[in-house]
Structures are given as structure tokens and as C-alpha cells.
Design an enzyme around this catalytic site. Structure first.
Site, PDB file in Angstrom:
ATOM      1  N   ARG A 154       0.820  -1.208   0.000  1.00 14.20           N
ATOM      2  CA  ARG A 154       0.000   0.000   0.000  1.00 14.20           C
ATOM      3  C   ARG A 154       0.855   1.260   0.000  1.00 14.20           C
ATOM      4  O   ARG A 154       0.580   2.208  -0.728  1.00 14.20           O
ATOM      5  CB  ARG A 154      -0.936  -0.009   1.218  1.00 14.20           C
ATOM      6  CG  ARG A 154      -2.016  -1.069   1.086  1.00 14.20           C
ATOM      7  CD  ARG A 154      -2.824  -1.207   2.348  1.00 14.20           C
ATOM      8  NE  ARG A 154      -2.044  -1.821   3.409  1.00 14.20           N
ATOM      9  CZ  ARG A 154      -2.561  -2.559   4.382  1.00 14.20           C
ATOM     10  NH1 ARG A 154      -3.859  -2.758   4.426  1.00 14.20           N
ATOM     11  NH2 ARG A 154      -1.792  -3.087   5.323  1.00 14.20           N
ATOM     12  N   ARG A 175       7.081 -10.811  -2.877  1.00 17.08           N
ATOM     13  CA  ARG A 175       7.100 -12.272  -2.901  1.00 17.08           C
ATOM     14  C   ARG A 175       6.243 -12.800  -4.054  1.00 17.08           C
ATOM     15  O   ARG A 175       6.567 -13.761  -4.698  1.00 17.08           O
ATOM     16  CB  ARG A 175       6.609 -12.834  -1.564  1.00 17.08           C
ATOM     17  CG  ARG A 175       7.769 -13.024  -0.598  1.00 17.08           C
ATOM     18  CD  ARG A 175       7.295 -13.506   0.713  1.00 17.08           C
ATOM     19  NE  ARG A 175       6.240 -12.639   1.232  1.00 17.08           N
ATOM     20  CZ  ARG A 175       5.655 -12.796   2.402  1.00 17.08           C
ATOM     21  NH1 ARG A 175       6.005 -13.795   3.169  1.00 17.08           N
ATOM     22  NH2 ARG A 175       4.729 -11.965   2.826  1.00 17.08           N
ATOM     23  N   ILE A 229      12.898   3.248   4.288  1.00 13.85           N
ATOM     24  CA  ILE A 229      11.882   3.869   5.150  1.00 13.85           C
ATOM     25  C   ILE A 229      11.097   2.771   5.880  1.00 13.85           C
ATOM     26  O   ILE A 229      10.049   3.030   6.450  1.00 13.85           O
ATOM     27  CB  ILE A 229      10.907   4.763   4.354  1.00 13.85           C
ATOM     28  CG1 ILE A 229      10.312   4.003   3.176  1.00 13.85           C
ATOM     29  CG2 ILE A 229      11.586   6.015   3.859  1.00 13.85           C
ATOM     30  CD1 ILE A 229       8.871   3.772   3.273  1.00 13.85           C
ATOM     31  N   ARG A 231      12.267  -0.753   7.961  1.00 13.34           N
ATOM     32  CA  ARG A 231      12.811  -1.092   9.271  1.00 13.34           C
ATOM     33  C   ARG A 231      14.321  -1.252   9.124  1.00 13.34           C
ATOM     34  O   ARG A 231      14.791  -1.822   8.118  1.00 13.34           O
ATOM     35  CB  ARG A 231      12.216  -2.410   9.792  1.00 13.34           C
ATOM     36  CG  ARG A 231      10.790  -2.294  10.295  1.00 13.34           C
ATOM     37  CD  ARG A 231      10.709  -1.499  11.601  1.00 13.34           C
ATOM     38  NE  ARG A 231       9.360  -1.431  12.127  1.00 13.34           N
ATOM     39  CZ  ARG A 231       8.507  -0.419  11.914  1.00 13.34           C
ATOM     40  NH1 ARG A 231       8.863   0.605  11.161  1.00 13.34           N
ATOM     41  NH2 ARG A 231       7.305  -0.436  12.449  1.00 13.34           N
ATOM     42  N   ASP A 255      15.691   6.488   7.038  1.00 11.87           N
ATOM     43  CA  ASP A 255      14.780   6.994   8.080  1.00 11.87           C
ATOM     44  C   ASP A 255      14.717   6.028   9.252  1.00 11.87           C
ATOM     45  O   ASP A 255      14.104   6.338  10.270  1.00 11.87           O
ATOM     46  CB  ASP A 255      13.368   7.192   7.481  1.00 11.87           C
ATOM     47  CG  ASP A 255      12.400   7.833   8.475  1.00 11.87           C
ATOM     48  OD1 ASP A 255      12.813   8.794   9.172  1.00 11.87           O
ATOM     49  OD2 ASP A 255      11.251   7.374   8.571  1.00 11.87           O
ATOM     50  N   GLU A 260      17.115   1.602  17.089  1.00 11.55           N
ATOM     51  CA  GLU A 260      16.674   2.977  17.355  1.00 11.55           C
ATOM     52  C   GLU A 260      16.440   3.219  18.843  1.00 11.55           C
ATOM     53  O   GLU A 260      15.956   2.314  19.516  1.00 11.55           O
ATOM     54  CB  GLU A 260      15.392   3.257  16.565  1.00 11.55           C
ATOM     55  CG  GLU A 260      15.634   3.156  15.074  1.00 11.55           C
ATOM     56  CD  GLU A 260      14.349   3.287  14.256  1.00 11.55           C
ATOM     57  OE1 GLU A 260      13.272   3.503  14.845  1.00 11.55           O
ATOM     58  OE2 GLU A 260      14.446   3.151  13.033  1.00 11.55           O
ATOM     59  N   HIS A 278      13.612   8.495  12.105  1.00  9.74           N
ATOM     60  CA  HIS A 278      12.337   7.778  11.975  1.00  9.74           C
ATOM     61  C   HIS A 278      11.135   8.740  12.044  1.00  9.74           C
ATOM     62  O   HIS A 278      10.321   8.658  12.966  1.00  9.74           O
ATOM     63  CB  HIS A 278      12.215   6.679  13.047  1.00  9.74           C
ATOM     64  CG  HIS A 278      11.212   5.617  12.679  1.00  9.74           C
ATOM     65  ND1 HIS A 278      11.328   4.307  13.050  1.00  9.74           N
ATOM     66  CD2 HIS A 278      10.057   5.681  11.961  1.00  9.74           C
ATOM     67  CE1 HIS A 278      10.299   3.612  12.593  1.00  9.74           C
ATOM     68  NE2 HIS A 278       9.508   4.436  11.925  1.00  9.74           N
TER      69      HIS A 278
END
Ligand code: 8YV
Length: 312
Positions: A154, A175, A229, A231, A255, A260, A278
Site C-alpha cells: 500500500r 514475494r 523507510i 525497518r 529513516d 533505534e 524515523h
């Protein structure tokens, strides 16, 4: 009677106010003795409102025998062990879609900032170099370049729309191949080889752990850029740092990071990387929409209605 829920972290102020108003909230993040806190609330807690990267696994779920629902603030649920939740019949919800446009803005901004070196050129001006040394060196045009999207979901589709508006070409790897008008590559290495900019938008978690490794970065090559952007866990961070230091790839826009808010200090010295803390979805409007959805899921569940965005 208000349902008892645990808040794992300090969230957006408006969301916290509504949660405190509508539920009997127990704040794990401010409890001085976390073990004692869990013992005290175990007999009454039916919900968990999760924020950020705190791991929620079977061991934690077992400490809360009345737990019915985990309502996550954020689309990514990699911090929650979904299998453990499923086994225990605990519902897990997230906050998809409401952040797509905002995260896609961040993704496109990182593409432009990384290729055009806008943050670096701004620093150049502020340091007084423009008058002293002349114009900032020439950079790279985004238009005409190929953006390879790893994870055309999305958010990926909204990023594609923005990149097309900048004159970029799109390819992707998922995938499973999708019914979209973009060329498909069968694996991340092939996608990297065929791309000028590789954009990571996959979910985090064990399945994508360190998917971006030396082989993918070699395929991207010295003219290629990486933007992440998704993980930090999706990228082999020490390898990426070395490839940036040795200029084995042209640059990176990041990001997200593996641990983190700790960022390995080697990144701070890089002139070919743009680093953000982030902030993908971090606007007042989007964070409010995410909070509203997180709360609505809890509200519906405790009113005996189906939740809106169920993951498990
Ligand atoms: C937030 C995110 O930073 O939705 C996600 O998965 O990574 C971000 O939008 C995060 O959820 C804040 O807790």
C-alpha cells in the site's frame, strides 16, 4: 465500566488523552518497578496499547491471562510476536493506510535529498562556503532514473505515484507478482541490479532480516543509491556503513535504523548519507489519524464489535 489496558510507551498527546479518558490506563513506561507493575495489573488487564519497538512476545502475554487485544500504534507489527498472539487467541490490530501519503512523502523526500544532496548543500551555505569556495558541486538528477521498490504494498504504490511525477521509472520485487503496470524482478539482487535507487518498503521481522546484504549492495553498485523507510532490521547495517565509507554505493537515505534511537556513530561522518530520526509518519495530522484508529479498534473490541484493522 472502563476496560483496563496497559500503555507500553508515551504516545502522541491527543491519543494519550483519549485513551486515559475512555479506558482505565496502566502506564508501563512510567512504572519504576516493571515486574511489580505486571504482577499488580495481571488480574485485570484485557488490552494492550503498544507504541514503538518494545517487544511483545508470548512470555509477556502469559503474564496477562485476561489479555484479549493488542492494539498497535503503527502499521508495522514486527515488535509483536503474531504467532504467539494467534496461539493464545489474542487479537492484534495495527494502523494501516492512514499513514500511506505521509510515509510516501518522506520516501520521496529522501530520494530527492539523497540524489540532490540538499541537506549537504544547505550545510555548505550555512558554513559560509558558498561565498568562499564557489558553487556547490553538481549532483544527480532523479528524473529518468529507475526506482526499484522492494515491497510494493500500500505504501509502495503511493511512493511509485510520487516518483512517476518526478519522471522516474518504476520496477519492483514482492514475494508474489502483482497486477501493476511495472516490470517485476524475481529477487532483491536482480531488482538492485536493474535500479538506480533501491527503495526498501518491506515489513520488518524475521522473514526480511538483513535482506539487504553485500550481494544486494554489490548489485546496486557504485552509481546506486539505497533508501530505507521500512525497518533498520531489513538492512545489514554494518555492511551498509562499510559500503558507504568505501563508496561501493553512491549514497543512502535512511529513516530507520537497526537499534533505534541509537545510530552507529560511523554514519554521522558520512557525506554520502542523509539520515532522519524515523519521522516517516511523524506529522500532527497523521499521528492523530493513527491514534484514532488505534483507539477505535480498542473501543470496538470492548463494545463487542469487530475491530477495523485486524492483523491476527
Ligand atoms: C511510527 C512506523 O514511527 O507505522 C509504523 O510502522 O514505523 C511509524 O509510522 C511508529 O509506529 C511509531 O511508534
Amino acid at each position: 465500566m472502563k476496560a483496563d489496558i496497559i500503555l507500553t510507551a508515551q504516545g502522541h498527546a491527543g491519543t494519550m488523552a483519549t485513551l486515559r479518558n475512555e479506558f482505565a490506563c496502566h502506564e508501563l513506561f512510567s512504572a519504576p518497578d516493571k515486574k511489580q507493575f505486571m504482577k499488580n495489573v495481571a488480574p485485570i488487564v484485557r488490552g494492550l496499547a503498544t507504541f514503538g519497538p518494545m517487544p511483545v512476545d508470548g512470555a509477556l502475554m502469559d503474564q496477562l491471562p485476561k489479555l484479549e487485544i493488542i492494539s498497535n500504534f503503527g502499521v508495522g507489527v514486527d515488535a509483536i510476536n503474531l504467532e504467539d498472539a494467534k496461539k493464545r487467541g489474542i487479537i492484534v490490530t495495527n494502523t494501516p493506510d492512514v499513514l500511506n501519503e505521509c510515509v510516501a512523502d518522506t520516501a520521496l523526500a529522501l530520494v530527492l535529498m539523497t540524489l540532490r544532496q540538499f541537506p549537504q548543500s544547505e550545510r555548505y551555505l550555512r558554513a559560509g562556503h558558498w561565498a568562499a569556495r564557489g558553487p556547490y558541486p553538481l549532483t544527480a538528477t532523479a528524473g529518468g532514473k529507475t526506482l526499484g521498490i522492494l515491497g510494493l504494498g500500500r505504501i509502495g504504490e503511493v511512493i511509485a505515484k510520487r516518483a512517476l511525477a518526478c519522471g522516474m521509472k518504476i520496477r519492483y520485487h514482492n514475494r508474489r507478482q502483482k497486477d501493476v503496470p511495472f516490470p517485476y524482478d524475481p529477487d532483491p539482487v536482480t531488482l538492485a541490479k536493474n535500479s538506480d535507487v533501491l527503495m526498501v518498503v518491506t515489513p520488518g521481522g524475521p522473514e526480511t532480516n538483513r535482506l539487504i546484504n553485500d550481494k544486494v549492495l554489490d548489485a546496486l553498485g557504485p552509481q546506486g543509491y539505497l533508501v530505507n523507510i521500512a525497518r533498520g532490521s531489513v538492512v545489514d547495517e554494518p555492511v551498509l556503513l562499510r559500503y558507504l565509507q568505501e563508496k561501493k554505493i553512491a549514497g543512502a537515505g535512511l529513516d530507520v535504523f537497526a537499534d533505534e534511537p541509537r545510530v552507529p556513530s560511523g554514519f554521522f561522518d558520512l557525506e554520502n548519507a542523509v539520515l532522519l530520526p524515523h519521522v516517516g509518519s511523524a506529522t500532527v495530522e497523521t499521528r492523530k489519524a493513527m491514534g484514532d484508529l488505534q483507539i477505535e479498534n480498542l473501543r470496538r473490541h470492548f463494545a463487542g464489535q469487530p475491530v477495523l484493522t485486524r492483523v491476527v
